[in-house]
Design a protein around this motif. Sequence first.
Motif, PDB file in Angstrom:
ATOM      1  N   LEU A  26       0.825  -1.212   0.000  1.00  0.00           N
ATOM      2  CA  LEU A  26       0.000   0.000   0.000  1.00  0.00           C
ATOM      3  C   LEU A  26       0.858   1.261   0.000  1.00  0.00           C
ATOM      4  CD1 LEU A  26      -2.832  -0.981   2.489  1.00  0.00           C
ATOM      5  CD2 LEU A  26      -3.046  -0.578   0.043  1.00  0.00           C
ATOM      6  N   GLU A  27       1.943   1.253   0.776  1.00  0.00           N
ATOM      7  CA  GLU A  27       2.823   2.414   0.813  1.00  0.00           C
ATOM      8  C   GLU A  27       3.489   2.642  -0.546  1.00  0.00           C
ATOM      9  OE1 GLU A  27       5.376   1.444   4.098  1.00  0.00           O
ATOM     10  OE2 GLU A  27       4.072   2.468   5.540  1.00  0.00           O
ATOM     11  N   THR A  28       3.885   1.560  -1.207  1.00  0.00           N
ATOM     12  CA  THR A  28       4.484   1.667  -2.539  1.00  0.00           C
ATOM     13  C   THR A  28       3.468   2.207  -3.543  1.00  0.00           C
ATOM     14  OG1 THR A  28       5.981  -0.179  -2.066  1.00  0.00           O
ATOM     15  CG2 THR A  28       5.626   0.378  -4.381  1.00  0.00           C
ATOM     16  N   ALA A  29       2.248   1.714  -3.477  1.00  0.00           N
ATOM     17  CA  ALA A  29       1.203   2.186  -4.385  1.00  0.00           C
ATOM     18  C   ALA A  29       0.916   3.664  -4.144  1.00  0.00           C
ATOM     19  CB  ALA A  29      -0.069   1.358  -4.195  1.00  0.00           C
ATOM     20  N   LYS A  30       0.890   4.086  -2.900  1.00  0.00           N
ATOM     21  CA  LYS A  30       0.642   5.500  -2.583  1.00  0.00           C
ATOM     22  C   LYS A  30       1.778   6.356  -3.109  1.00  0.00           C
ATOM     23  CE  LYS A  30      -0.837   8.876   0.661  1.00  0.00           C
ATOM     24  NZ  LYS A  30      -0.602   9.915  -0.275  1.00  0.00           N
ATOM     25  N   ALA A  31       3.009   5.921  -2.949  1.00  0.00           N
ATOM     26  CA  ALA A  31       4.155   6.682  -3.450  1.00  0.00           C
ATOM     27  C   ALA A  31       4.079   6.817  -4.969  1.00  0.00           C
ATOM     28  CB  ALA A  31       5.452   6.012  -3.030  1.00  0.00           C
ATOM     29  N   ARG A  32       3.710   5.746  -5.650  1.00  0.00           N
ATOM     30  CA  ARG A  32       3.572   5.804  -7.111  1.00  0.00           C
ATOM     31  C   ARG A  32       2.443   6.751  -7.512  1.00  0.00           C
ATOM     32  NH1 ARG A  32       4.212  -0.600  -8.519  1.00  0.00           N
ATOM     33  NH2 ARG A  32       6.474  -0.676  -8.286  1.00  0.00           N
ATOM     34  N   GLN A  33       1.348   6.701  -6.784  1.00  0.00           N
ATOM     35  CA  GLN A  33       0.218   7.579  -7.072  1.00  0.00           C
ATOM     36  C   GLN A  33       0.618   9.041  -6.856  1.00  0.00           C
ATOM     37  OE1 GLN A  33      -3.139   7.462  -4.367  1.00  0.00           O
ATOM     38  NE2 GLN A  33      -4.550   7.695  -6.081  1.00  0.00           N
ATOM     39  N   ASP A  34       1.338   9.311  -5.768  1.00  0.00           N
ATOM     40  CA  ASP A  34       1.789  10.673  -5.497  1.00  0.00           C
ATOM     41  C   ASP A  34       2.691  11.175  -6.617  1.00  0.00           C
ATOM     42  OD1 ASP A  34       0.368  10.629  -3.132  1.00  0.00           O
ATOM     43  OD2 ASP A  34       2.125  10.315  -1.855  1.00  0.00           O
ATOM     44  N   LEU A  35       3.599  10.338  -7.074  1.00  0.00           N
ATOM     45  CA  LEU A  35       4.493  10.714  -8.163  1.00  0.00           C
ATOM     46  C   LEU A  35       3.700  10.971  -9.441  1.00  0.00           C
ATOM     47  CD1 LEU A  35       7.363  11.144  -9.210  1.00  0.00           C
ATOM     48  CD2 LEU A  35       7.463   8.686  -9.676  1.00  0.00           C
ATOM     49  N   SER A  36       2.735  10.123  -9.713  1.00  0.00           N
ATOM     50  CA  SER A  36       1.896  10.293 -10.892  1.00  0.00           C
ATOM     51  C   SER A  36       1.131  11.613 -10.822  1.00  0.00           C
ATOM     52  CB  SER A  36       0.923   9.120 -11.009  1.00  0.00           C
ATOM     53  OG  SER A  36       0.077   9.285 -12.104  1.00  0.00           O
ATOM     54  N   HIS A  37       0.613  11.946  -9.642  1.00  0.00           N
ATOM     55  CA  HIS A  37      -0.114  13.204  -9.479  1.00  0.00           C
ATOM     56  C   HIS A  37       0.819  14.400  -9.667  1.00  0.00           C
ATOM     57  CE1 HIS A  37      -3.612  11.301  -7.002  1.00  0.00           C
ATOM     58  NE2 HIS A  37      -3.664  11.017  -8.287  1.00  0.00           N
ATOM     59  N   GLN A  38       2.049  14.286  -9.186  1.00  0.00           N
ATOM     60  CA  GLN A  38       3.015  15.374  -9.367  1.00  0.00           C
ATOM     61  C   GLN A  38       3.302  15.586 -10.853  1.00  0.00           C
ATOM     62  OE1 GLN A  38       6.431  14.262  -7.063  1.00  0.00           O
ATOM     63  NE2 GLN A  38       5.439  14.683  -5.098  1.00  0.00           N
ATOM     64  N   LYS A  39       3.478  14.491 -11.577  1.00  0.00           N
ATOM     65  CA  LYS A  39       3.738  14.595 -13.018  1.00  0.00           C
ATOM     66  C   LYS A  39       2.544  15.221 -13.733  1.00  0.00           C
ATOM     67  CE  LYS A  39       6.945  10.720 -13.444  1.00  0.00           C
ATOM     68  NZ  LYS A  39       7.143   9.372 -14.007  1.00  0.00           N
ATOM     69  N   LEU A  40       1.341  14.821 -13.351  1.00  0.00           N
ATOM     70  CA  LEU A  40       0.137  15.367 -13.966  1.00  0.00           C
ATOM     71  C   LEU A  40       0.010  16.861 -13.669  1.00  0.00           C
ATOM     72  CD1 LEU A  40      -2.494  14.965 -15.534  1.00  0.00           C
ATOM     73  CD2 LEU A  40      -3.568  14.296 -13.377  1.00  0.00           C
ATOM     74  N   GLU A  41       0.260  17.249 -12.426  1.00  0.00           N
ATOM     75  CA  GLU A  41       0.189  18.659 -12.063  1.00  0.00           C
ATOM     76  C   GLU A  41       1.220  19.478 -12.829  1.00  0.00           C
ATOM     77  OE1 GLU A  41       0.561  18.665  -7.808  1.00  0.00           O
ATOM     78  OE2 GLU A  41      -1.494  17.957  -7.522  1.00  0.00           O
ATOM     79  N   ARG A  42       2.409  18.945 -13.004  1.00  0.00           N
ATOM     80  CA  ARG A  42       3.451  19.632 -13.769  1.00  0.00           C
ATOM     81  C   ARG A  42       3.022  19.777 -15.229  1.00  0.00           C
ATOM     82  NH1 ARG A  42       7.739  16.110 -13.693  1.00  0.00           N
ATOM     83  NH2 ARG A  42       7.729  16.346 -11.442  1.00  0.00           N
ATOM     84  N   PHE A  43       2.460  18.717 -15.801  1.00  0.00           N
ATOM     85  CA  PHE A  43       1.988  18.748 -17.183  1.00  0.00           C
ATOM     86  C   PHE A  43       0.899  19.811 -17.358  1.00  0.00           C
ATOM     87  CE2 PHE A  43      -1.237  17.397 -20.246  1.00  0.00           C
ATOM     88  CZ  PHE A  43      -0.480  17.374 -21.412  1.00  0.00           C
ATOM     89  N   ILE A  44      -0.044  19.839 -16.426  1.00  0.00           N
ATOM     90  CA  ILE A  44      -1.139  20.810 -16.511  1.00  0.00           C
ATOM     91  C   ILE A  44      -0.595  22.231 -16.393  1.00  0.00           C
ATOM     92  CG2 ILE A  44      -3.189  21.679 -15.304  1.00  0.00           C
ATOM     93  CD1 ILE A  44      -3.851  18.718 -14.657  1.00  0.00           C
ATOM     94  N   ALA A  45       0.328  22.456 -15.467  1.00  0.00           N
ATOM     95  CA  ALA A  45       0.907  23.790 -15.301  1.00  0.00           C
ATOM     96  C   ALA A  45       1.632  24.231 -16.571  1.00  0.00           C
ATOM     97  CB  ALA A  45       1.855  23.801 -14.108  1.00  0.00           C
ATOM     98  N   GLU A  46       2.389  23.318 -17.188  1.00  0.00           N
ATOM     99  CA  GLU A  46       3.103  23.645 -18.420  1.00  0.00           C
ATOM    100  C   GLU A  46       2.123  23.928 -19.563  1.00  0.00           C
ATOM    101  OE1 GLU A  46       5.756  20.354 -19.009  1.00  0.00           O
ATOM    102  OE2 GLU A  46       7.091  20.982 -17.391  1.00  0.00           O
ATOM    103  N   ALA A  47       1.059  23.145 -19.650  1.00  0.00           N
ATOM    104  CA  ALA A  47       0.061  23.355 -20.702  1.00  0.00           C
ATOM    105  C   ALA A  47      -0.646  24.692 -20.517  1.00  0.00           C
ATOM    106  CB  ALA A  47      -0.953  22.215 -20.695  1.00  0.00           C
TER     107      ALA A  47
END
Length: 58
Positions: A26-47
């Motif tokens: 569960l901790e690994t899945a949460k870390a991956r989800q957090d990283l995915s959300h960070q990447k998505l937020e960065r993509f949205i900000a750049e767009a």
Amino acid sequence: MKPNHVHLRDDSSVPDDASKSDLDTLETAKARQDLSHQKLERFIAEALAELSDDVRAA
């Protein structure tokens, strides 16, 4: 009258190692989800920045 607490039984059918493994998973899945959300937020900000630049240029 109902009691104001709930007694959780000790589930001895699940060994401690299994619950630790589940927690690690569960901790690994949460870390991956957090990283995915960070990447998505960065993509949205750049767009948004790119769109904002396009509007200013027009």
